[in-house]
Design a protein around this motif. Structure first.
Motif, PDB file in Angstrom:
ATOM      1  N   ALA A 176       0.860  -1.264  -0.397  1.00  0.00           N
ATOM      2  CA  ALA A 176      -0.021  -0.087  -0.060  1.00  0.00           C
ATOM      3  C   ALA A 176       0.879   1.161  -0.101  1.00  0.00           C
ATOM      4  CB  ALA A 176      -1.275   0.537   1.545  1.00  0.00           C
ATOM      5  N   ILE A 195       1.995  14.346  -7.148  1.00  0.00           N
ATOM      6  CA  ILE A 195       1.708  13.556  -6.168  1.00  0.00           C
ATOM      7  C   ILE A 195       2.001  14.037  -4.669  1.00  0.00           C
ATOM      8  CG2 ILE A 195       3.235  11.900  -5.004  1.00  0.00           C
ATOM      9  CD1 ILE A 195       4.438  10.762  -7.579  1.00  0.00           C
ATOM     10  N   ASN A 246      -3.479   8.573  -1.389  1.00  0.00           N
ATOM     11  CA  ASN A 246      -2.898   7.038  -1.803  1.00  0.00           C
ATOM     12  C   ASN A 246      -2.830   7.148  -3.471  1.00  0.00           C
ATOM     13  OD1 ASN A 246      -3.453   7.072   0.924  1.00  0.00           O
ATOM     14  ND2 ASN A 246      -3.308   4.388   0.480  1.00  0.00           N
ATOM     15  N   GLN A 267      -5.468   6.221   3.834  1.00  0.00           N
ATOM     16  CA  GLN A 267      -4.554   6.630   4.382  1.00  0.00           C
ATOM     17  C   GLN A 267      -4.420   5.716   5.177  1.00  0.00           C
ATOM     18  OE1 GLN A 267      -3.451  10.947   3.878  1.00  0.00           O
ATOM     19  NE2 GLN A 267      -2.497  10.257   1.933  1.00  0.00           N
ATOM     20  N   GLY A 276      -3.904   2.088   5.389  1.00  0.00           N
ATOM     21  CA  GLY A 276      -2.372   2.432   4.460  1.00  0.00           C
ATOM     22  C   GLY A 276      -1.123   2.134   5.534  1.00  0.00           C
ATOM     23  N   THR A 324       1.185  -1.338   6.296  1.00  0.00           N
ATOM     24  CA  THR A 324       2.817  -1.345   6.604  1.00  0.00           C
ATOM     25  C   THR A 324       3.071  -0.881   7.620  1.00  0.00           C
ATOM     26  OG1 THR A 324       1.961   0.868   6.018  1.00  0.00           O
ATOM     27  CG2 THR A 324       2.097  -0.051   4.420  1.00  0.00           C
ATOM     28  N   PHE A 331       3.137   7.031   7.205  1.00  0.00           N
ATOM     29  CA  PHE A 331       2.737   6.860   5.592  1.00  0.00           C
ATOM     30  C   PHE A 331       2.311   7.885   5.468  1.00  0.00           C
ATOM     31  CE2 PHE A 331      -0.925   5.655   3.113  1.00  0.00           C
ATOM     32  CZ  PHE A 331      -0.416   4.475   2.585  1.00  0.00           C
ATOM     33  N   LYS A 340       5.417   8.749   2.842  1.00  0.00           N
ATOM     34  CA  LYS A 340       6.069   8.340   2.666  1.00  0.00           C
ATOM     35  C   LYS A 340       5.582   8.670   1.119  1.00  0.00           C
ATOM     36  CE  LYS A 340       4.293   3.681   0.826  1.00  0.00           C
ATOM     37  NZ  LYS A 340       5.825   2.410   0.475  1.00  0.00           N
ATOM     38  N   LEU A 341       4.100   8.634   1.273  1.00  0.00           N
ATOM     39  CA  LEU A 341       3.636   9.882  -0.003  1.00  0.00           C
ATOM     40  C   LEU A 341       3.891  10.572  -0.807  1.00  0.00           C
ATOM     41  CD1 LEU A 341      -0.318   7.885   1.017  1.00  0.00           C
ATOM     42  CD2 LEU A 341       1.053   7.947  -1.264  1.00  0.00           C
ATOM     43  N   LEU A 342       4.464  11.545   0.263  1.00  0.00           N
ATOM     44  CA  LEU A 342       4.871  13.498   0.201  1.00  0.00           C
ATOM     45  C   LEU A 342       6.368  12.620  -1.280  1.00  0.00           C
ATOM     46  CD1 LEU A 342       3.789  15.074   2.945  1.00  0.00           C
ATOM     47  CD2 LEU A 342       2.904  15.364   1.182  1.00  0.00           C
ATOM     48  N   ALA A 364       7.419  10.510  -2.543  1.00  0.00           N
ATOM     49  CA  ALA A 364       6.880   9.725  -4.072  1.00  0.00           C
ATOM     50  C   ALA A 364       7.293  10.849  -5.311  1.00  0.00           C
ATOM     51  CB  ALA A 364       5.972   9.218  -3.754  1.00  0.00           C
ATOM     52  N   ALA A 365       7.179  11.702  -4.865  1.00  0.00           N
ATOM     53  CA  ALA A 365       6.895  13.123  -5.792  1.00  0.00           C
ATOM     54  C   ALA A 365       8.418  13.149  -6.226  1.00  0.00           C
ATOM     55  CB  ALA A 365       6.037  14.412  -5.238  1.00  0.00           C
ATOM     56  N   ASN A 366       9.064  12.752  -5.394  1.00  0.00           N
ATOM     57  CA  ASN A 366      10.815  13.441  -5.274  1.00  0.00           C
ATOM     58  C   ASN A 366      11.530  12.021  -6.542  1.00  0.00           C
ATOM     59  OD1 ASN A 366      10.465  15.459  -3.761  1.00  0.00           O
ATOM     60  ND2 ASN A 366      11.121  14.331  -1.717  1.00  0.00           N
TER      61      ASN A 366
END
Lengths: 280, 119
Positions: A200, A264, A268, B96, B99, B103, B110, B113-115, B117-119
């Motif tokens: 996830a 992003i 999610n 979220q 999620g 995890t 968490f 981690k999503l933020l 992912a933008a980099n």
């Protein structure tokens, strides 16, 4: 004759509905997403479509696992939104166009797509939120609608190649309708995201960028992926990109990219928004 | 042939594909969660969880995972995340929160981690 003016593709995360209900459009977290709609609004103001054909996936509002169609087409005078379990405010009903719907159904089945026809159809966030985002200031959605639901819930899902062919058939169905209507085709869902399991939170920026690029000039390239490929590259819910591919295929050959936004994350999800105009 | 479907899916780490095997296994659980679209059913569940699970014929593993709010357990027992999201909604939890639970991270971690992912 009816004319497809273009496609709008977008993510449809339920949290968007929550953000709208709470008026968070200018909140720092949400602003990059909501600002991403400005370019869509400019295009809609210029083109003024009459009808939206919405390719989306139902998340367990209309369809349960007892009977789950691979492709379903609405043929109702009106489509209603309802509580999906979170108690969010529901949006006003959507006008259908039964004459257009039945024409599309006749055309699709003659074209060997044996879709499920729905004279009653509840529509969930994947249908309602993109329309609300397109016309945020209208009390009720200002265009007529035809919902086209694609199964992305229970495997086996239709392959990207099948969705591409279905989209081509949708395009022929719409453009053979003998009334002068301007039609926009929506593809909702994606881009990369995964809600379930230890994986996830998976997001794949490079794959999303490739999908958006191919969608413009070489959509057939995306038909070479399998569903398992898409799960691996885009996440279990990232497979919803097949709705984008279906919408893109309805446009036919050459299109021009009018607008693109990628951000992003929202919730999610890696969010994508595109406007593709059909070649004249 | 064993219990695997003829068209087995690729093994993708941390991922359960919701196919015919899972859909059969999880039918009762998902049907219960589907009922949570209606506010009166959510209220009935809250009033008596055990009775509500019995009414839908959940098996022992499903009842335990519901009782423990064990998201991975619910997935293993055939739950589909779209239906489980309706179960989570009863407690005001979003994807979220799900999620983070799956995890083993805090919700804040968490989200970060999503933020990232933008980099």
């Amino acid at each position: 004759m009816a004319k497809i003016i273009g496609a709008v593709t977008t993510s449809h995360v339920p949290a968007i509905g929550n953000a709208i209900a709470k008026g968070l459009q200018n909140d720092p977290y949400w602003r990059p997403f909501f600002k991403g709609w400005d370019g869509v609004h400019v295009w809609l103001e210029k083109t003024k479509p009459d009808v939206a054909v919405v390719v989306y996936n139902d998340h367990g509002l209309q369809f349960f696992l007892d009977k789950l169609p691979t492709f379903a087409v609405g043929a109702a005078p009106e489509y209603r939104n309802a509580d999906e379990g979170w108690g969010l405010p529901t949006l006003p009903p959507y006008r259908g166009n039964t004459d257009l719907s039945w024409h599309m159904i006749e055309s699709l089945v003659a074209d060997e797509f044996d879709i499920t026809t729905c004279q009653e159809m509840a529509v969930d966030h994947a249908f309602t939120l993109p329309l609300k985002l397109m016309w945020p200031n209208a009390e009720a959605c200002p265009v007529m609608t035809v919902p086209v639901a694609v199964n992305t819930v229970q495997h086996p899902l239709p392959t990207p190649l099948r969705c591409y062919k279905f989209g081509r058939a949708l395009g022929r169905a719409i453009e053979s309708y003998d009334k002068d209507l301007k039609v926009v085709v929506l593809g909702t869902g994606g881009l990369s995201h995964q809600l379930d399991g230890p994986r996830a939170g998976f997001i794949n920026k490079a794959f999303d960028a490739m999908c958006m690029e191919k969608l413009v000039g070489d959509p057939e390239a995306l038909t070479r992926y399998s569903i398992d490929d898409l799960v691996e590259q885009a996440g279990t819910q990232g497979v919803e990109v097949i709705n984008w591919l279906t919408a893109r295929a309805a446009l036919g050959g050459r299109v021009s990219e009018v607008h693109r936004n990628y951000h992003i994350p929202i919730s999610n999800t890696a969010s994508g928004i595109m406007v593709l105009a059909n070649a004249a | 042939m064993g219990s695997r479907p003829r068209y087995a899916h690729r093994d993708i780490s941390g991922t359960t594909i919701f196919d015919g095997v899972q859909a059969q296994k999880g039918y009762a659980l998902n049907k219960m969660c589907y009922s949570f679209n209606a506010a009166e059913n959510r209220a009935a569940f809250v009033a008596d969880e055990e009775a509500y699970c019995r009414k839908y014929g959940l098996n022992a593993a499903q009842r335990k995972a519901i009782k423990d709010r064990d998201v991975l357990g619910l997935i293993a027992a055939g739950g589909n995340v779209y239906y489980l999201a309706k179960f989570a909604g009863i407690f005001g939890l979003g994807v979220q929160d799900l999620g983070a639970a799956q995890t083993g991270m805090s919700v804040e971690a968490f989200k970060q981690k999503l933020l990232d992912a933008a980099n």
